[in-house]
Design a protein around this motif. Structure first.
Motif, PDB file in Angstrom:
ATOM      1  N   GLU A  48      61.970  40.436  36.510  1.00 27.03           N
ATOM      2  CA  GLU A  48      61.387  40.228  35.288  1.00 27.03           C
ATOM      3  C   GLU A  48      59.897  39.934  35.711  1.00 27.03           C
ATOM      4  O   GLU A  48      58.978  40.323  35.178  1.00 27.03           O
ATOM      5  CB  GLU A  48      61.857  39.322  34.162  1.00 27.03           C
ATOM      6  CG  GLU A  48      63.183  39.703  33.648  1.00 27.03           C
ATOM      7  CD  GLU A  48      63.730  38.712  32.680  1.00 27.03           C
ATOM      8  OE1 GLU A  48      63.374  37.571  32.760  1.00 27.03           O
ATOM      9  OE2 GLU A  48      64.604  39.000  31.652  1.00 27.03           O
ATOM     10  N   ARG A  49      59.952  38.828  36.462  1.00 28.33           N
ATOM     11  CA  ARG A  49      58.659  38.438  36.969  1.00 28.33           C
ATOM     12  C   ARG A  49      57.775  39.710  37.515  1.00 28.33           C
ATOM     13  O   ARG A  49      56.314  39.722  37.436  1.00 28.33           O
ATOM     14  CB  ARG A  49      58.495  37.165  37.814  1.00 28.33           C
ATOM     15  CG  ARG A  49      57.113  36.523  38.041  1.00 28.33           C
ATOM     16  CD  ARG A  49      57.397  35.046  38.679  1.00 28.33           C
ATOM     17  NE  ARG A  49      56.167  34.710  38.865  1.00 28.33           N
ATOM     18  CZ  ARG A  49      56.036  34.028  40.265  1.00 28.33           C
ATOM     19  NH1 ARG A  49      56.908  33.830  40.898  1.00 28.33           N
ATOM     20  NH2 ARG A  49      54.867  33.766  40.578  1.00 28.33           N
ATOM     21  N   ARG A  50      58.367  40.216  38.502  1.00 31.28           N
ATOM     22  CA  ARG A  50      57.786  41.433  39.245  1.00 31.28           C
ATOM     23  C   ARG A  50      57.067  42.342  38.446  1.00 31.28           C
ATOM     24  O   ARG A  50      56.010  42.770  38.370  1.00 31.28           O
ATOM     25  CB  ARG A  50      58.816  41.814  40.494  1.00 31.28           C
ATOM     26  CG  ARG A  50      57.958  42.741  41.063  1.00 31.28           C
ATOM     27  CD  ARG A  50      58.945  43.788  41.895  1.00 31.28           C
ATOM     28  NE  ARG A  50      59.684  44.534  40.826  1.00 31.28           N
ATOM     29  CZ  ARG A  50      60.358  45.662  40.935  1.00 31.28           C
ATOM     30  NH1 ARG A  50      60.338  46.415  42.168  1.00 31.28           N
ATOM     31  NH2 ARG A  50      60.560  46.450  39.939  1.00 31.28           N
ATOM     32  N   ASN A  51      57.909  42.782  37.365  1.00 30.72           N
ATOM     33  CA  ASN A  51      57.635  43.935  36.335  1.00 30.72           C
ATOM     34  C   ASN A  51      56.271  43.308  35.356  1.00 30.72           C
ATOM     35  O   ASN A  51      55.505  44.280  35.173  1.00 30.72           O
ATOM     36  CB  ASN A  51      58.821  44.164  35.481  1.00 30.72           C
ATOM     37  CG  ASN A  51      59.903  44.948  36.150  1.00 30.72           C
ATOM     38  OD1 ASN A  51      59.680  45.448  37.339  1.00 30.72           O
ATOM     39  ND2 ASN A  51      61.165  44.864  35.619  1.00 30.72           N
ATOM     40  N   ARG A  52      56.228  42.111  35.244  1.00 29.77           N
ATOM     41  CA  ARG A  52      55.196  41.608  34.489  1.00 29.77           C
ATOM     42  C   ARG A  52      53.967  41.693  35.476  1.00 29.77           C
ATOM     43  O   ARG A  52      52.558  41.885  34.856  1.00 29.77           O
ATOM     44  CB  ARG A  52      55.193  40.152  34.064  1.00 29.77           C
ATOM     45  CG  ARG A  52      56.158  39.934  33.008  1.00 29.77           C
ATOM     46  CD  ARG A  52      56.174  38.490  32.340  1.00 29.77           C
ATOM     47  NE  ARG A  52      56.081  37.512  33.323  1.00 29.77           N
ATOM     48  CZ  ARG A  52      57.374  37.051  33.633  1.00 29.77           C
ATOM     49  NH1 ARG A  52      58.440  37.404  33.088  1.00 29.77           N
ATOM     50  NH2 ARG A  52      57.514  35.922  34.359  1.00 29.77           N
ATOM     51  N   LEU A  53      53.890  41.422  36.698  1.00 25.89           N
ATOM     52  CA  LEU A  53      52.879  41.529  37.382  1.00 25.89           C
ATOM     53  C   LEU A  53      52.470  42.927  37.719  1.00 25.89           C
ATOM     54  O   LEU A  53      51.194  43.277  37.534  1.00 25.89           O
ATOM     55  CB  LEU A  53      53.284  41.084  38.935  1.00 25.89           C
ATOM     56  CG  LEU A  53      53.417  39.471  39.067  1.00 25.89           C
ATOM     57  CD1 LEU A  53      53.825  39.126  40.565  1.00 25.89           C
ATOM     58  CD2 LEU A  53      52.130  38.909  39.179  1.00 25.89           C
ATOM     59  N   ALA A  91      52.673  45.490  35.505  1.00 28.50           N
ATOM     60  CA  ALA A  91      52.230  45.749  34.313  1.00 28.50           C
ATOM     61  C   ALA A  91      50.759  45.453  34.130  1.00 28.50           C
ATOM     62  O   ALA A  91      50.007  45.934  33.245  1.00 28.50           O
ATOM     63  CB  ALA A  91      52.961  45.296  33.340  1.00 28.50           C
ATOM     64  N   ALA A  92      50.349  44.473  35.125  1.00 30.25           N
ATOM     65  CA  ALA A  92      48.977  43.747  34.717  1.00 30.25           C
ATOM     66  C   ALA A  92      48.269  43.714  36.084  1.00 30.25           C
ATOM     67  O   ALA A  92      48.363  42.816  36.593  1.00 30.25           O
ATOM     68  CB  ALA A  92      49.126  42.342  34.066  1.00 30.25           C
ATOM     69  N   GLY A 120      49.231  37.136  37.079  1.00 36.11           N
ATOM     70  CA  GLY A 120      50.325  36.913  36.534  1.00 36.11           C
ATOM     71  C   GLY A 120      50.908  35.740  36.669  1.00 36.11           C
ATOM     72  O   GLY A 120      52.212  35.329  36.017  1.00 36.11           O
TER      73      GLY A 120
END
Length: 669
Positions: A655-660, A662-663, A668
């Protein structure tokens, strides 16, 4: 303080290296060059050449070479900034100081004037003490009883402060001059009218800096009064944690004898010089410091610490060990000499002679042996708990060593003592250090716990298929093809550059990261390195995850980032000019210099723009690092489906990697 390279070039163009060297080395014309005896090693026939056309010196015997700045640094022990200032003053140039306000520049100029004035005051006092020695027969008799000859007394400038409260009033008619108090010569009571000499009825030892200027005094009583030794207080000129008694007098002997002998007292230095060891110096009533060791290695590559054999000597030796370890490169020698508990160097050499002392020096304990001995205190190596304690006590000492072959060899010796494989010991220490750093840097930010799984209601029933990385964004290009029962296999989406046979016969290439524009993977760590070397203050603004990402980069970037972090933790922000000198003795030197001397070596733009550039680089790098950790967590779970902590860790990381991803223009965090 950063000095523009253009100024350095102009300074060298206006300075004649022949004049600079000629102040310290007698030179004779020999063809197009000037020749003399090398000041860096002992020789009988001249092999030291100074070229007026090339403005360069070179010794054909020991290989030392350089320009006027490097000569002052090597020969006098000056730092780079100090050497530049010295040469600039000779030709009337003003050293530009970037990022310094006019008020600070004026303050520094006033400090230089005050320093010169205090030097004059101390020199006058030293001359007066030497005159008083000639007039007081009992003081001369004391020195003779201690075996000090007239020539040694003259070489070290010994003097005598007679009894009485205001003897210096005859030397300085204006006895209320504030500079007498500031130089440490006069003590002023609470009542301003009560002024008196600090040194009374003592043999006086002038303390000189590496240029031979008097910066303070040490005084020894002639009887058994206390304190036995009295030093000048801290002044604008004198800092006992930086200065070494006898270093100025020992400079030539250090080069001819090849090593420096560090003792604890003035009389040790004088006695050793008298009896064949003019390469001795002494700390000034304080433990050996990092500054002391750094200064010594400007003059020699070999240091022998000499301590009393009693408990106090052992404690002093341990302090010296801690100060010396960061400077123990592969080309340097550091040893520890312990005399019998009833002796110091002065008493030992007078009772047993120079040959016996020389044998002790030759048999001094090497640094690695003393490190292991110190770490083994109160450890029963016949028991597992004792060996574990040795591991715990050795790690902080071993960590102080600079990277290199010596550090690895010491690790092997410690592993043998602990009875564990070298690789296992290294991994154990790395994990312990990483845990400590995370705790220290993140103590105010509690880390998420993965010790237990969340409630079942919050876990998706098909979490593997939902959170497993897709083909285009899999951590390190891998994907799990299977179902939530754990059955299936790992598939690779990497494309092979070439194929071969054997365990390492395949070279993989990662697929491109999804998202917006990125810095090319091959250049992102390079640019992050340049930014951090140029702006070390950025380290203060990075958090634990940023540092974890950097230090886990493949070599040569990861080890270099770890070195940068250690420099920041120890010394704070440093300009590249200072870092360049320090990095020269590490295994990172070639790589760092190559990056900083290249076309993009000094990033452009305002500091905040550069920091934002660093954040933009770190985002994708961190995402990739987190992806790797997620892959490891998923593999752990697939190997043991009952490991719910691995399951939760995997979910959180993805989840954290995907947020990174995406931005792309944010970290992040």
């Amino acid at each position: 303080m950063s000095i523009p390279q253009s100024f350095i070039q102009e300074l060298l163009a206006r300075i004649d290296v022949v004049d600079v060297v000629g102040r310290y080395v007698p030179l004779k014309k020999g063809g197009a060059n000037f020749m003399g005896l090398c000041p860096f090693h002992g020789e009988k026939s001249p092999s030291f050449s100074v070229s007026p056309t090339k403005q360069f010196y070179h010794c054909f015997g020991c290989g030392k070479n350089g320009n006027a700045i490097s000569f002052l640094m090597e020969h006098t022990g000056m730092g780079f900034i100090e050497a530049v200032n010295d040469l600039a003053g000779q030709v009337g140039m003003v050293v530009p100081q970037e990022d310094i306000s006019p008020q600070e520049r004026e303050r520094q100029a006033a400090a230089k004037v005050k320093q010169a004035t205090l030097n004059d005051v101390l020199e006058r006092a030293g001359n007066a003490y030497r005159s008083q020695l000639k007039e007081h027969a009992h003081a001369v008799q004391y020195l003779k009883q201690r075996g000090v000859s007239g020539s040694i007394s003259s070489k070290y400038g010994l003097g005598y402060a007679p009894p009485g409260w205001r003897n210096l009033a005859s030397v300085f008619p204006e006895y209320d001059d504030p500079q007498l108090q500031e130089s440490g010569l006069v003590i002023v009571g609470e009542d301003e009218d009560k002024r008196y000499d600090r040194f009374r009825d003592r043999i006086m030892f002038p303390i000189r800096d590496v240029k031979g200027m008097c910066i303070g005094f040490g005084g020894r009583v002639l009887g058994d009064e206390k304190p036995k030794y009295l030093n000048s207080p801290e002044t604008p000129l004198f800092h006992k944690g930086r200065e070494l008694y006898g270093l100025f007098e020992a400079r030539d002997a250090l080069r001819s004898m090849g090593y420096v002998l560090v003792t604890e007292g003035y009389m040790d230095v004088v006695a050793l010089a008298q009896l064949g060891f003019p390469n001795a110096v002494a700390t000034l009533g304080t433990a050996c410091t990092n500054d002391h060791v750094q200064k010594l290695f400007r003059f020699t590559e070999s240091v022998v610490f000499s301590f009393d054999g009693d408990s106090a000597g052992r404690r002093a030796a341990h302090k010296a060990l801690e100060a010396a370890l960061p400077h123990a490169t592969d080309t340097r020698s550091i040893k520890f000499l312990f005399l019998p508990s009833e002796h110091d160097p002065d008493s030992f050499i007078r009772e047993h002679g120079s040959d016996a002392f020389a044998r002790h020096v030759a048999n001094a304990l090497p640094l690695n042996d003393f490190l292991i001995e110190s770490a083994s205190v109160e450890c029963d190596l016949g028991q597992a708990q004792g060996r574990a304690k040795l591991s715990s006590q050795a790690r902080p000492l071993w960590n102080l060593l600079p990277d290199g072959a010596f550090k690895r060899l010491v690790l092997g010796e410690l592993a043998d003592k602990i009875q564990i494989d070298t690789r296992e010991l290294s991994e154990l220490w790395t994990q312990a250090e990483a845990q400590e750093k995370r705790y220290q840097r993140g103590a105010s930010k509690p880390a998420p716990s993965y010790d237990a799984a969340p409630p079942a209601s919050s876990m998706p029933p098909d979490w593997v298929s939902e959170y497993a990385p897709s083909n285009h964004s899999a951590p390190y290009g891998e994907r799990w093809q299977g179902n939530s029962s754990g059955r299936g296999e790992w598939k690779s989406d990497w494309k092979s550059d070439w194929k071969g046979k054997g365990k390492f016969g395949r070279k993989e290439q990662r697929p491109p990261m999804p998202g917006g524009p990125r810095v090319a993977p091959s250049t992102a760590p390079d640019q992050a390195t340049r930014l951090l070397l140029s702006q070390m203050a950025f380290m203060e603004r990075l958090d634990n995850d940023d540092l974890d990402t950097l230090v886990h980069q493949p070599a040569p970037h990861g080890p270099l980032f770890a070195w940068i972090e250690s420099q920041f933790q120890e010394n704070g922000p440093q300009a590249w000019a200072v870092l360049k000198e320090r990095i020269a003795s590490t295994e990172h030197a070639h790589f760092a210099l190559q990056l900083m001397n290249g076309p993009h070596g000094h990033p452009e733009g305002e500091k905040e723009e550069q920091f934002q550039e660093l954040r933009n680089i770190l985002g994708p790098m961190m995402a990739e690092r987190i992806g790797t950790l997620a892959t490891e967590a998923l593999k752990t779970y697939m190997a043991n489906p009952s490991d719910t902590a691995a399951k939760v860790r995997y979910q959180s990381l993805i989840e954290r990697r995907n947020r990174l991803l995406a931005a792309p223009t944010s970290s992040g965090n």
